[in-house]
Design a protein around this motif. Structure first.
Motif, PDB file in Angstrom:
ATOM      1  N   GLY A 171      18.957   6.944  -3.017  1.00 20.18           N
ATOM      2  CA  GLY A 171      19.322   5.525  -3.004  1.00 20.18           C
ATOM      3  C   GLY A 171      19.268   4.964  -1.597  1.00 20.18           C
ATOM      4  N   ALA A 195      24.836   5.643  -3.312  1.00 19.82           N
ATOM      5  CA  ALA A 195      23.741   6.590  -3.119  1.00 19.82           C
ATOM      6  C   ALA A 195      24.176   7.980  -3.554  1.00 19.82           C
ATOM      7  CB  ALA A 195      23.306   6.607  -1.661  1.00 19.82           C
ATOM      8  N   VAL A 251      15.773   3.970  -9.413  1.00 20.89           N
ATOM      9  CA  VAL A 251      15.920   5.172  -8.592  1.00 20.89           C
ATOM     10  C   VAL A 251      14.803   5.171  -7.552  1.00 20.89           C
ATOM     11  CG1 VAL A 251      17.090   6.542 -10.361  1.00 20.89           C
ATOM     12  CG2 VAL A 251      14.594   6.594 -10.222  1.00 20.89           C
ATOM     13  N   LEU A 274      15.637   3.390   2.183  1.00 23.82           N
ATOM     14  CA  LEU A 274      15.718   4.036   0.881  1.00 23.82           C
ATOM     15  C   LEU A 274      15.384   5.508   1.055  1.00 23.82           C
ATOM     16  CD1 LEU A 274      13.894   1.360  -1.332  1.00 23.82           C
ATOM     17  CD2 LEU A 274      16.331   1.581  -0.814  1.00 23.82           C
ATOM     18  N   GLN A 292      20.781   4.006  -8.552  1.00 27.58           N
ATOM     19  CA  GLN A 292      20.760   4.214  -7.106  1.00 27.58           C
ATOM     20  C   GLN A 292      20.557   2.914  -6.331  1.00 27.58           C
ATOM     21  OE1 GLN A 292      17.684   7.115  -6.437  1.00 27.58           O
ATOM     22  NE2 GLN A 292      18.865   8.781  -7.361  1.00 27.58           N
ATOM     23  N   VAL A 293      19.680   2.043  -6.844  1.00 30.21           N
ATOM     24  CA  VAL A 293      19.372   0.790  -6.157  1.00 30.21           C
ATOM     25  C   VAL A 293      19.429  -0.345  -7.172  1.00 30.21           C
ATOM     26  CG1 VAL A 293      17.679  -0.490  -4.779  1.00 30.21           C
ATOM     27  CG2 VAL A 293      17.868   1.998  -4.525  1.00 30.21           C
TER      28      VAL A 293
END
Length: 180
Positions: free
Chosen positions: A31, A38, A152, A26, A59-60
């Motif tokens: 991301g 990302a 995020v 990460l 992002q994740v």
């Protein structure tokens, strides 16, 4: 509240599913390293088409492994990475977390929860009828989204299956998750 990472997944190309990995890295503010989603600004195709300058609050993507058993009871076979998530968890009520909750995982990585994933029609292309299992309405007619949460990266680090996840709730009033 604590739980475990059961799988990690990423994909450098646009595809609905993401292959499982031994680990993911990460990157703060971006991301998952090497993942197509990302970036500082939106990367999901529908969001880019609307406004490519908007901040990336997705992002994740995390999904609770317990969802797989739930949809399995309805005859669907779903496993880690199949619904495009980066991190599959066990033991945490992801959908019940408030906006702004922090998830501490891996070797120091920190995610900030931004909202609910808004399931799309691609889920039915993956398995016909699955969308109704992960998005529907409650008795009051309110939309219920069960396809995971978005976050995020606040602090980067490596995350692996088996890593512990610790939840830190934000101070103040609980702000329920909304779709992002």
């Amino acid at each position: 509240m604590s739980g475990r990472v059961t799988a990690v997944s990423s994909n450098g190309e646009y595809a609905f599913t993401k292959p499982n990995r031994d680990s993911i890295t990460l990157l703060a503010g971006l991301g998952v390293e090497g993942d197509v989603h990302a970036g500082v600004t939106v990367k999901h195709r529908s969001r880019v088409a609307q406004d490519p300058t908007r901040p990336n609050l997705r992002q994740v993507h995390l999904i609770h492994e317990e969802l797989f058993a739930e949809v399995g009871e309805a005859g669907f076979e779903v496993g880690p990475g199949d619904l495009g998530e980066n991190i599959t968890t066990r033991g945490i009520d992801l959908l019940g977390l408030p906006t702004g909750a922090l998830l501490r995982l891996g070797d120091g990585a920190v995610l900030e929860v931004t909202g609910l994933r808004n399931p799309c029609l691609q889920i039915d292309l993956f398995q016909d009828g699955l969308l109704k299992q992960v998005a529907g309405r409650d008795e009051g007619g309110n939309v219920v989204r069960k396809a995971g949460i978005m976050s995020v990266v606040r602090e980067g680090g490596v995350v692996r299956p088996g890593d512990a996840i610790e939840v830190e709730l934000p101070a103040g009033a609980h702000r329920p998750l909304e779709r992002v």
